[in-house]
Design an enzyme around this catalytic site. Sequence first.
Site, PDB file in Angstrom:
ATOM      1  N   ALA A   1     -56.063 -40.308 -48.811  1.00  0.00           N
ATOM      2  CA  ALA A   1     -56.087 -38.947 -49.349  1.00  0.00           C
ATOM      3  C   ALA A   1     -57.284 -38.148 -48.854  1.00  0.00           C
ATOM      4  CB  ALA A   1     -56.090 -38.995 -50.875  1.00  0.00           C
ATOM      5  N   GLY A   2     -58.261 -38.859 -48.303  1.00  0.00           N
ATOM      6  CA  GLY A   2     -59.554 -38.235 -47.986  1.00  0.00           C
ATOM      7  C   GLY A   2     -59.472 -37.163 -46.906  1.00  0.00           C
TER       8      GLY A   2
ATOM      9  N   ARG B   1     -64.915 -34.393 -40.177  1.00  0.00           N
ATOM     10  CA  ARG B   1     -65.570 -34.563 -38.873  1.00  0.00           C
ATOM     11  C   ARG B   1     -64.604 -34.759 -37.708  1.00  0.00           C
ATOM     12  NH1 ARG B   1     -69.609 -39.180 -39.444  1.00  0.00           N
ATOM     13  NH2 ARG B   1     -68.746 -39.564 -41.518  1.00  0.00           N
TER      14      ARG B   1
ATOM     15  N   ASN C   1     -64.056 -41.779 -38.445  1.00  0.00           N
ATOM     16  CA  ASN C   1     -64.454 -40.526 -39.084  1.00  0.00           C
ATOM     17  C   ASN C   1     -64.472 -39.353 -38.122  1.00  0.00           C
ATOM     18  OD1 ASN C   1     -64.978 -41.449 -41.812  1.00  0.00           O
ATOM     19  ND2 ASN C   1     -66.590 -42.659 -40.852  1.00  0.00           N
TER      20      ASN C   1
ATOM     21  N   ARG D   1     -43.433 -48.107 -18.954  1.00  0.00           N
ATOM     22  CA  ARG D   1     -43.161 -47.447 -20.241  1.00  0.00           C
ATOM     23  C   ARG D   1     -42.212 -48.249 -21.115  1.00  0.00           C
ATOM     24  NH1 ARG D   1     -41.286 -41.694 -18.560  1.00  0.00           N
ATOM     25  NH2 ARG D   1     -40.790 -41.622 -20.791  1.00  0.00           N
TER      26      ARG D   1
ATOM     27  N   TYR E   1     -40.229 -43.624  -9.179  1.00  0.00           N
ATOM     28  CA  TYR E   1     -39.915 -43.492 -10.593  1.00  0.00           C
ATOM     29  C   TYR E   1     -38.545 -44.123 -10.831  1.00  0.00           C
ATOM     30  CZ  TYR E   1     -38.259 -41.836 -15.019  1.00  0.00           C
ATOM     31  OH  TYR E   1     -37.732 -41.812 -16.288  1.00  0.00           O
TER      32      TYR E   1
ATOM     33  N   ALA F   1     -32.991 -44.679   4.615  1.00  0.00           N
ATOM     34  CA  ALA F   1     -34.133 -43.889   4.129  1.00  0.00           C
ATOM     35  C   ALA F   1     -33.738 -42.422   4.035  1.00  0.00           C
ATOM     36  CB  ALA F   1     -35.309 -44.068   5.073  1.00  0.00           C
TER      37      ALA F   1
END
Length: 426
Positions: free
Chosen positions: A11-12, A16, A228, A300, A333, A390
């Site tokens: 909850a805090g 910072r 923090n 991935r 890819y 190619a």
Amino acid sequence: MGNIISVVMAAGKGTRMKTNKSKVVHKIYGRELVNRVIDTAEKVGSDEIICVVGHQKESVMDAIGNRAKFAIQEDLLGTGHALMQAVPYLEGKRGKVLILYGDVPLIREETLRSLIKRSEDNSEYATIITAMYDNPTGYGRIIRDVDGRVVEIVEEKDATEEQRKIKEINSGIYCFDIEELLEAIKEIKPNNAQGEYYLTDVIKIMSEKGLKTGALIVEDNTEILGVNDRIQLELLTRVLRMRINMEHMREGVTIEDSNCTYIYDNVKIGKDTVIHPNTTIKSGVVIGENCEIGPNAYIREGCVLDDNVKIGSFVEIKKTKVGKGSKVPHLSYMGDCEIGENVNIGCGTITCNYDGAEKHKTKIGDDSFIGSNVNLVAPVNIGKNVVIAAGSTITEDVPSNALSIARERQINKEDWSLTHKKTKKK
Ligand code: UD1
Ligand code: CA
């Protein structure tokens, strides 16, 4: 034994962090801090998980979804007050409650198991995870009696000069007996330097009643580090990186440079596989034995690599299966792709898996050779033992054993430069 219920405090305010969302939804290796804590709570066998939310609660509840029940803390009046909000979920239950922090994400499953075990073996009503710090400033100090029994936790701001010298600190992680906790929490009052309801007060309340309390001193202090600000977030990411990489190295994986190898949680890697620098491997990926990955590879989600596979530099693969002995050596890819055994993918070859609306699949059969700079426009099936020339852009299926050429023919216009490049002729 009764239930194990975990209460995660979240909850805090994260002042910072300088953030528009709760700090506990910031990610460490792709997983929200609070979800990492919940993962661990699940692994130790929690029957129920309750998350106390308050500040920027929507972002926290969105991230957690239905993995936990929520207790809402409207005003942030301290850790004791936070736990009071979870009381309705604990009433009538027997067993143990674990108190965890949503911003302390590196606590290990094994440590929580030891905590529960200690509380049972020693019949303790409260067991605290503590640590020995050379500089304990800011933390609650563990007060022990002459026989070494834990009797109280004193907050820094309420501590005497003598107490401040104590190096044993409270991590804030505890295992309590549910029924006795519910009794003790009724007695907490905000009579302290901060005017807060301190959860830590239950230790004194219990020990004064004659209920046994104790502490488990954590061996690895990094487990109880909190986040923090963003500098601490990066520090914890480094700790986690080393922890994960070391586990793989212990299991027989060679990592050339652990400082720049980013292996997320739940990755399996076989023996004798070598990971070169600047490689990122996402959660859930499975890599076989004797593979070579990187440098500069990005593996991935959803990838499964069989033994003896090579994924080289500047290669990104996603939801792709790579069969035994196949190679994707450079600048590729491969997305939504099934690559058979002993396939060679030429430099610069890519799958065109996305048409702007949907993702499509590419299949490449065993022993096929895909030349350099080929575009595989999915959905497309390449048979076994195929050769693709190619520079081809493949839009149609290729049958096994075929050679496929899909590019413009080259035309050479002889002596063209002699008439057209007049400036050069001078
Ligand atoms: C607390 C302990 C301290 C311990 C330290 C470890 C108390 C009184 N003190 O310090 O002994 O050394 O943790 O970090 O418990 N939270 C809420 N609602 C609140 C206040 C806090 O949900 O009203 C949550 C925060 O989001 C955080 C956790 O509780 O996750 C700890 O809060 P924080 O303010 O950091 O701890 P302290 O009270 O300073
Ligand atoms: Ca290309």
